[in-house]
Each structure stands twice: as structure tokens, then as C-alpha cells.
Design an enzyme around this catalytic site. Structure first.
Site, short mmCIF file in Angstrom:
data_model
loop_
_atom_site.label_atom_id
_atom_site.label_comp_id
_atom_site.label_asym_id
_atom_site.label_seq_id
_atom_site.Cartn_x
_atom_site.Cartn_y
_atom_site.Cartn_z
N ASP A 1 -11.54 1.86 3.02
CA ASP A 1 -11.71 0.41 2.87
C ASP A 1 -13.16 0.06 2.53
O ASP A 1 -13.44 -1.05 2.07
CB ASP A 1 -11.32 -0.30 4.17
CG ASP A 1 -9.97 -1.00 4.06
OD1 ASP A 1 -9.56 -1.31 2.93
OD2 ASP A 1 -9.34 -1.24 5.10
N LYS B 1 0.84 -1.21 0.00
CA LYS B 1 0.00 0.00 0.00
C LYS B 1 0.87 1.25 0.00
O LYS B 1 0.58 2.21 -0.71
CB LYS B 1 -0.95 -0.03 1.21
CG LYS B 1 -2.09 -1.03 1.01
CD LYS B 1 -2.82 -1.39 2.29
CE LYS B 1 -3.79 -2.54 2.03
NZ LYS B 1 -4.41 -3.08 3.23
N GLN C 1 -5.29 -1.95 9.20
CA GLN C 1 -5.00 -3.25 8.61
C GLN C 1 -5.59 -4.37 9.47
O GLN C 1 -5.35 -4.44 10.67
CB GLN C 1 -3.47 -3.44 8.47
CG GLN C 1 -3.06 -4.72 7.80
CD GLN C 1 -3.49 -4.80 6.35
OE1 GLN C 1 -3.40 -3.86 5.59
NE2 GLN C 1 -3.98 -5.97 5.95
#
Length: 280
Positions: A119, A52, A96
Site C-alpha cells: 500500500d 482486489k 484494508q
């Protein structure tokens, strides 16, 4: 001849488009910034976070990395998220997953400002998708829609079957296919006569979490097969939920593992970050 859907090439094209868009936004005085929080040192998570950061650097997005120790408390994590919610220069916040067992993932996801939920996991984002309102869409399903569209595969009017009903892939995938005017069936581990249902599919999306479970007995000749799974086989080689060698010869199009769906997830995360910046 089976079309191999190249997720690497399609994700690279999306990143190049985003890079040009970010360059243009910088010219207008808008800099985009993603904050990435990782708790603990799970090796797979560390790889994803590294990828990322690389994608952010390539596209021109600033990234803030918060690598917190395993013993970080839920209160400490929620306090950091609240601070990032209030930071005007931060457009996207990503925690995460998975988190350590002592932290409630649902509460953490709900703590992220929906305007920064790149997300697409916040209940408000999911609700917006359900009723067709603007909002961030979970990156893997959004990436699959782009794979289909950019490979010239028509969704409207097609019989679509999704195997899997997770909040991250299965459910949003079904909603996105519906939004594109597909006729959608969701199957799962408790579905009876699974082969009968999957053999009706013009587009079969497999997110079942079992290595090589889907063989040609599950697939209609000429179907498009999208494999979301990723596993290591007995030889430590990557494989998916679909037995690629068995299924590929009878498909019209198929995604390989690796190099299919995987690269699209990060490309769509970058897309969501840019969208968060432009919405601001």
C-alpha cells in the site's frame, strides 16, 4: 476538444502487462502472493477487497483473504501481521482501512514489514519517497502519474497544484509530481485565495473530499484536471470533487468519475505486488 482520460482502459493495459510479467516469473519458479486482511464488515471495504481479489485472479497472483470479526483485538491483528511478515511465500500484506475505532491504524501500518508494504503507507516507504530512494509508493498517486504519462501529458516544468494534504493522496502526490520535475504547490482547507492559486495550475489534482466543489472559477483554461474524489450525489449517482459538466469544456484533459482515477488504484496495487515479488 477536451481529452477524457480513460482510467479503465489505462488500468486494463497495466493489468495485461503485469499478467504477462507474472506468467514469465512463474516460468522462472517465482509465484507472487498477496495477503489481504479485513476487520469487520464495512460494505465499502468489502467491495474494495472483492475487487482486489478479482484483480489478483486476473493477473495470476495468489491471494490469501483474512476476514476477521469486528471485535478482533489489536493484539490479535498484530500477531497475524507478524506471522505474515515471517511467511516467505507472502510478498505483500494489505490491511484494508478504515479499521474499527478500538484499533490504532498507525501502529498496524508500522507493524507491516516495509518490504511487504504494497500500500506504500509505512513511514519507511513514505520517507524513501521523500528522499528519492526506492520504495513502495501509495497506489492512488502512483496511478495518477501513470494516467498523465500514458495520456501523453508532460509533467516536467509544469505548474502543478494539489488540493489536499492527506498522507494517502495529497502529500505523496506532491512528492511524485516533484520527482517528475513539476513545480508543485499544495493547497488545502486553510489556504487563502484558493481560486487564485488553482487558476495558475497547468495540472490540477483535486483530493479535497467535497462533492463538486471545484467549478470553472478555479480552473485555468487549457488545464489538465485530475479528480480523486468519489461521492454519491442527491440522485445517488457517483460524482467527484470537480463539477465535471462545468469544468470539462474549458480543460485540455480531465478524468471522469467514475472511470478515471478509481481503477488505477487497484492496478498500481497489483504493480506493487509484482515489484515485491521481483525484489525478493
Amino acid at each position: 476538444m477536451t481529452q477524457i482520460i480513460d482510467g479503465k482502459a489505462i488500468s486494463a493495459a497495466i493489468k495485461d502487462e503485469l499478467k504477462a510479467e507474472v506468467e514469465s516469473l512463474k516460468g522462472e519458479g517465482t509465484q507472487i502472493c498477496l495477503a489481504v486482511i479485513q476487520v469487520g464488515n464495512d460494505p465499502a471495504s468489502a467491495v474494495y477487497v472483492g475487487n482486489k481479489k478479482k484483480a489478483c485472479a486476473y493477473i495470476g497472483i495468489d491471494s490469501l483473504a483474512y476476514e476477521l470479526p469486528e471485535e478482533t483485538t489489536q493484539e490479535e491483528l498484530l500477531k497475524l501481521i507478524a506471522e505474515l511478515n515471517d511467511k516467505g511465500e507472502v510478498n505483500g500484506i494489505l490491511v484494508q482501512l478504515p479499521l474499527p475505532d478500538h484499533i490504532d491504524e498507525d501502529e498496524v501500518i508500522r507493524a507491516i514489514d516495509p518490504k511487504k508494504d504494497v500500500d506504500g503507507f509505512h513511514p519507511q516507504s513514505v520517507g524513501a519517497l521523500c528522499i528519492g530512494q526506492p520504495g513502495f509508493v501509495s497506489c492512488t498517486p502512483a496511478g495518477i502519474i501513470q494516467l498523465l504519462k500514458r495520456s501523453g501529458i508532460e509533467i516536467a516544468g509544469k505548474e502543478c497544484v494539489v488540493i489536499g494534504r492527506s498522507n494517502i493522496v495529497g502529500k505523496p502526490m506532491a512528492l511524485l509530481l516533484l520527482r517528475e520535475n513539476g513545480t508543485v504547490t499544495v493547497a488545502h482547507s486553510k489556504t487563502k485565495n484558493l481560486q487564485e492559486i488553482t487558476k495558475r495550475a497547468d495540472i490540477l489534482v483535486v483530493a479535497v473530499g467535497r462533492p463538486k466543489m471545484i467549478t470553472r472559477e478555479y480552473v485555468k483554461e487549457g488545464a489538465v484536471v485530475i479528480d480523486v474524489g468519489i461521492h454519491r450525489n442527491e440522485n445517488n449517482k457517483l460524482c467527484g470533487d470537480v463539477d465535471y459538466d462545468d469544468v470539462a469544456p474549458i480543460c485540455s484533459a480531465i478524468t471522469p468519475v467514475p472511470g478515471g482515477v478509481g481503477p488505477m488504484t487497484i492496478a498500481m496495487l497489483m504493480h506493487n505486488c509484482v515489484e515485491a515479488g521481483t525484489r525478493r
